[in-house]
Design a protein around this motif. Structure first.
Motif, PDB file in Angstrom:
ATOM      1  N   VAL A   1      -5.678  -4.085   6.674  1.00 18.22           N
ATOM      2  CA  VAL A   1      -5.162  -4.361   7.744  1.00 18.22           C
ATOM      3  C   VAL A   1      -5.344  -3.331   9.090  1.00 18.22           C
ATOM      4  CG1 VAL A   1      -2.933  -4.921   9.015  1.00 18.22           C
ATOM      5  CG2 VAL A   1      -3.485  -5.835   6.802  1.00 18.22           C
ATOM      6  N   SER A   2      -5.157  -1.968   8.576  1.00 18.96           N
ATOM      7  CA  SER A   2      -5.565  -1.015   9.370  1.00 18.96           C
ATOM      8  C   SER A   2      -6.932  -0.980   9.825  1.00 18.96           C
ATOM      9  CB  SER A   2      -5.423   0.390   8.732  1.00 18.96           C
ATOM     10  OG  SER A   2      -5.537   1.344   9.580  1.00 18.96           O
TER      11      SER A   2
ATOM     12  N   ILE B   1      -6.655  11.089   3.804  1.00 18.19           N
ATOM     13  CA  ILE B   1      -7.417  11.364   5.120  1.00 18.19           C
ATOM     14  C   ILE B   1      -8.801  10.739   4.706  1.00 18.19           C
ATOM     15  CG2 ILE B   1      -8.206  13.728   4.727  1.00 18.19           C
ATOM     16  CD1 ILE B   1      -7.711  14.244   7.445  1.00 18.19           C
ATOM     17  N   SER B   2      -9.053  10.790   3.568  1.00 14.89           N
ATOM     18  CA  SER B   2     -10.673  10.245   3.285  1.00 14.89           C
ATOM     19  C   SER B   2     -10.628   8.816   3.855  1.00 14.89           C
ATOM     20  CB  SER B   2     -11.160  10.592   2.036  1.00 14.89           C
ATOM     21  OG  SER B   2     -10.129   9.804   1.210  1.00 14.89           O
ATOM     22  N   LYS B   3      -9.612   8.079   3.639  1.00 16.30           N
ATOM     23  CA  LYS B   3      -9.658   6.756   4.155  1.00 16.30           C
ATOM     24  C   LYS B   3      -9.788   6.482   5.551  1.00 16.30           C
ATOM     25  CE  LYS B   3      -7.040   4.752  -0.239  1.00 16.30           C
ATOM     26  NZ  LYS B   3      -6.029   4.147  -0.257  1.00 16.30           N
ATOM     27  N   CYS B   4      -9.140   7.234   6.084  1.00 13.07           N
ATOM     28  CA  CYS B   4      -9.172   7.331   7.730  1.00 13.07           C
ATOM     29  C   CYS B   4     -10.531   7.589   8.229  1.00 13.07           C
ATOM     30  CB  CYS B   4      -8.226   8.239   8.332  1.00 13.07           C
ATOM     31  SG  CYS B   4      -6.343   8.099   7.749  1.00 13.07           S
ATOM     32  N   GLU B   5     -11.215   8.521   7.552  1.00 17.97           N
ATOM     33  CA  GLU B   5     -12.432   9.091   8.010  1.00 17.97           C
ATOM     34  C   GLU B   5     -13.551   7.954   7.593  1.00 17.97           C
ATOM     35  OE1 GLU B   5     -11.870  13.813   7.081  1.00 17.97           O
ATOM     36  OE2 GLU B   5     -12.611  12.433   5.518  1.00 17.97           O
ATOM     37  N   ALA B   6     -13.404   7.176   6.571  1.00 17.64           N
ATOM     38  CA  ALA B   6     -14.246   6.164   6.397  1.00 17.64           C
ATOM     39  C   ALA B   6     -14.052   4.972   7.371  1.00 17.64           C
ATOM     40  CB  ALA B   6     -14.007   5.687   4.952  1.00 17.64           C
ATOM     41  N   ILE B   7     -12.866   4.751   7.805  1.00 19.39           N
ATOM     42  CA  ILE B   7     -12.756   3.638   8.638  1.00 19.39           C
ATOM     43  C   ILE B   7     -13.211   4.420  10.139  1.00 19.39           C
ATOM     44  CG2 ILE B   7     -10.893   2.527  10.204  1.00 19.39           C
ATOM     45  CD1 ILE B   7      -9.298   2.221   7.736  1.00 19.39           C
ATOM     46  N   ALA B   8     -12.878   5.243  10.622  1.00 20.38           N
ATOM     47  CA  ALA B   8     -13.241   6.033  11.798  1.00 20.38           C
ATOM     48  C   ALA B   8     -14.811   6.045  12.013  1.00 20.38           C
ATOM     49  CB  ALA B   8     -12.960   7.381  11.752  1.00 20.38           C
ATOM     50  N   SER B   9     -15.555   6.309  10.749  1.00 28.08           N
ATOM     51  CA  SER B   9     -16.912   6.543  10.844  1.00 28.08           C
ATOM     52  C   SER B   9     -17.744   4.937  10.712  1.00 28.08           C
ATOM     53  CB  SER B   9     -17.498   7.057   9.236  1.00 28.08           C
ATOM     54  OG  SER B   9     -18.917   6.996   9.255  1.00 28.08           O
TER      55      SER B   9
ATOM     56  N   VAL C   1       2.436   4.747  21.695  1.00 30.90           N
ATOM     57  CA  VAL C   1       3.208   3.883  20.835  1.00 30.90           C
ATOM     58  C   VAL C   1       2.572   4.235  19.361  1.00 30.90           C
ATOM     59  CG1 VAL C   1       3.160   1.289  19.968  1.00 30.90           C
ATOM     60  CG2 VAL C   1       3.004   1.889  22.401  1.00 30.90           C
ATOM     61  N   VAL C   2       3.581   3.948  18.255  1.00 31.07           N
ATOM     62  CA  VAL C   2       3.164   4.297  16.815  1.00 31.07           C
ATOM     63  C   VAL C   2       2.882   2.808  16.416  1.00 31.07           C
ATOM     64  CG1 VAL C   2       3.872   5.018  14.611  1.00 31.07           C
ATOM     65  CG2 VAL C   2       4.126   6.500  16.601  1.00 31.07           C
ATOM     66  N   LEU C   3       1.795   2.345  15.870  1.00 31.20           N
ATOM     67  CA  LEU C   3       1.736   1.142  15.158  1.00 31.20           C
ATOM     68  C   LEU C   3       1.804   1.690  13.821  1.00 31.20           C
ATOM     69  CD1 LEU C   3       0.859  -1.599  14.632  1.00 31.20           C
ATOM     70  CD2 LEU C   3      -1.464  -1.098  14.977  1.00 31.20           C
ATOM     71  N   ASN C   4       2.814   0.600  12.998  1.00 33.87           N
ATOM     72  CA  ASN C   4       2.897   1.124  11.382  1.00 33.87           C
ATOM     73  C   ASN C   4       2.276  -0.013  10.749  1.00 33.87           C
ATOM     74  OD1 ASN C   4       3.878   1.579   8.730  1.00 33.87           O
ATOM     75  ND2 ASN C   4       6.062   0.852   9.429  1.00 33.87           N
ATOM     76  N   VAL C   5       1.117   0.251  10.050  1.00 28.26           N
ATOM     77  CA  VAL C   5       0.573  -0.686   9.086  1.00 28.26           C
ATOM     78  C   VAL C   5       0.500  -0.159   7.567  1.00 28.26           C
ATOM     79  CG1 VAL C   5      -0.675  -2.191  10.858  1.00 28.26           C
ATOM     80  CG2 VAL C   5      -1.672   0.193  10.250  1.00 28.26           C
ATOM     81  N   ALA C   6       1.416   0.799   7.239  1.00 28.84           N
ATOM     82  CA  ALA C   6       1.249   1.267   6.038  1.00 28.84           C
ATOM     83  C   ALA C   6       2.267   0.512   5.116  1.00 28.84           C
ATOM     84  CB  ALA C   6       2.307   2.945   6.375  1.00 28.84           C
TER      85      ALA C   6
ATOM     86  N   GLN D   1     -11.809  -9.088   5.115  1.00 29.06           N
ATOM     87  CA  GLN D   1     -11.656 -10.563   4.840  1.00 29.06           C
ATOM     88  C   GLN D   1     -10.380 -10.942   5.859  1.00 29.06           C
ATOM     89  OE1 GLN D   1      -8.624 -11.075   3.320  1.00 29.06           O
ATOM     90  NE2 GLN D   1      -8.314  -9.481   2.083  1.00 29.06           N
ATOM     91  N   ALA D   2     -10.423 -12.355   5.853  1.00 33.79           N
ATOM     92  CA  ALA D   2      -9.516 -12.937   7.062  1.00 33.79           C
ATOM     93  C   ALA D   2      -7.978 -12.824   6.791  1.00 33.79           C
ATOM     94  CB  ALA D   2      -9.426 -14.443   6.792  1.00 33.79           C
ATOM     95  N   VAL D   3      -7.538 -12.523   5.647  1.00 28.98           N
ATOM     96  CA  VAL D   3      -6.113 -12.189   5.289  1.00 28.98           C
ATOM     97  C   VAL D   3      -5.640 -11.020   5.895  1.00 28.98           C
ATOM     98  CG1 VAL D   3      -4.387 -11.516   3.613  1.00 28.98           C
ATOM     99  CG2 VAL D   3      -5.974 -13.498   3.216  1.00 28.98           C
ATOM    100  N   SER D   4      -6.652  -9.873   5.990  1.00 26.21           N
ATOM    101  CA  SER D   4      -6.587  -8.629   6.847  1.00 26.21           C
ATOM    102  C   SER D   4      -6.372  -8.923   8.119  1.00 26.21           C
ATOM    103  CB  SER D   4      -7.404  -7.604   6.314  1.00 26.21           C
ATOM    104  OG  SER D   4      -6.968  -7.100   4.946  1.00 26.21           O
TER     105      SER D   4
END
Length: 402
Positions: free
Chosen positions: A16-17, A41-49, A83-88, A345-348
């Motif tokens: 979702v994030s 943080i590696s998950k964040c880096e992968a999305i950012a990349s 704003v803080v968006l919480n998708v945790a 995928q579509a659920v996310s």
């Protein structure tokens, strides 16, 4: 004093994030700057990349313990977001809300609080923070996903524009996607399996009526998908919509499941694999459902292999100009089209896009106020307009009245 901060802080780095962050980057003219934070943080880096490859937008990343209010406060004070968006995880809603009121920053989430030791999810503890948010002069927007989220906006739009009085609502959630695995969940396995294996519940004539898990089944014909078995569940938006939709006599929630999914789930439940209490295994303390989650495919990995469509919407029946009226307001998403755009995928996708839109409503001051709000408490039209341009177009189908 008005919040002069800029940018958005997104907490969480799952599927979702990925969608929400990608969509925020596509709306960078609104959000100005984006920071993505998670414990890993590696998950964040992968999305950012991945986003930078496609959009050339820089996403700042950070590590944070979302269970720890001081850690959250420290990060918010460093980032200074509007704003803080919480998708945790929904287990972390309360700590992130507390950090937002301590720092004077608005809050948005997609799912209500769930205690990690109880198969129970409700708005009670979040609604209890109303005075806390009022005193901090900030707002919390709860449930800005699809269900809850868009389904609430559909109901609000119907109340504000299509009906004089709404009497019955059935929320219908169909995922006709095929990922090819014998058994997998399309979002966090702990949340998904706890939700489905719990008793069903719906609201009628001012009372909550409880059912056994998956006891009530209907065959519903979903446009562009076809007839699918749909099972009555309890879902959190029922709790707020029964308060905020006036004249309501009954509201229910249905979700589709294939026979193979139910057979696997029943088997796992029968052998105790859905348990949420600690057990001892070879001298180690484990929680069965957490162990199961490590064995199942990661929902974030399902994007490239899931084909088919989702159809999610609301069957709404009531009165207009003295006559009975019934409509189905719905959205259809194609799993592979969602994956091509965002890598999920579509659920996310159907959760992440509304998360961005709700945050945009708050960020731009289109939806304003002080305190804690559910999504259907605001003017639905600007959100509905955004759905049409951000990837979740909707259709209104007139239905015959019984």
């Amino acid at each position: 004093m008005a919040n002069t901060n800029t940018g958005i802080l997104i907490i969480g780095a799952g599927g979702v994030s990925r969608v929400a962050t990608t969509k925020c980057a596509m709306n960078i003219n609104t959000f100005e700057k984006i920071t993505l934070a998670s414990r890993t943080i590696s998950k964040c880096e992968a999305i950012a990349s991945d986003i930078k490859k496609n959009q050339n937008v820089v996403i700042n990343v950070a590590s944070v313990d979302a269970d720890n209010v001081p850690s959250l406060v420290k990060l918010i004070e460093e980032v200074k977001p509007r704003v803080v968006l919480n998708v945790a995880l929904p287990y972390q809603d309360l700590t992130i809300m507390d950090a937002c009121t301590q720092t004077g920053v608005d809050y948005v989430d997609t799912a209500n609080y769930e205690h990690p030791d109880e198969a129970k999810f409700e708005y009670k503890e979040q609604w209890a923070k109303q005075e806390q948010f009022e005193k901090a002069n900030v707002k919390a927007l709860l449930g800005s996903g699809f269900d809850p989220g868009v389904t609430g906006v559909f109901c609000a739009y119907a109340q504000q524009n299509l009906f004089d009085e709404i009497n019955y609502i059935d929320i219908m959630d169909c995922n006709a996607g095929d990922h090819g695995y014998p058994f997998a969940t399309n979002f966090n396995p702990e949340i998904n399996l706890r939700e489905v294996s719990s008793n069903g519940r719906y609201w009628e004539e001012g009372k909550w009526i409880e059912t056994k898990p998956l006891e009530i089944r209907v065959e519903h014909d979903y446009p562009e998908v076809g007839v699918k078995p749909s099972y009555l569940l309890y879902h959190e938006e029922l709790e707020s919509l029964c308060k905020n939709i006036k004249g309501l006599k009954r509201i229910r929630f249905f979700m589709t499941f294939g026979d193979a999914y139910i057979q696997h789930m029943n088997c796992l439940q029968n052998v105790g694999m859905l348990g949420i209490k600690e057990v001892e295994h070879k001298g180690q303390k484990i929680i069965p459902i957490e162990f199961l989650a490590t064995l199942l495919p990661d929902p974030a990995s399902l994007g490239p292999r899931t084909v088919g469509k989702t159809n999610i919407g609301c069957i709404i029946e009531g009165i207009k100009d003295g006559k009975k009226k019934k409509v189905y307001i719905y959205n259809i998403c194609d799993h592979q089209e969602c994956y091509k755009e965002t890598g999920a995928q579509a659920v996310s996708y159907t959760t992440g896009v509304p998360a961005m839109i709700g945050t945009k409503m708050i960020y731009q001051g289109i939806w304003d106020g002080k305190g804690v709000f559910n999504i259907e408490e605001f003017d639905a039209k600007p959100f509905m307009d955004e759905l049409m341009t951000q990837g979740l177009p909707w259709t209104i189908l007139d239905l015959p009245v019984d």
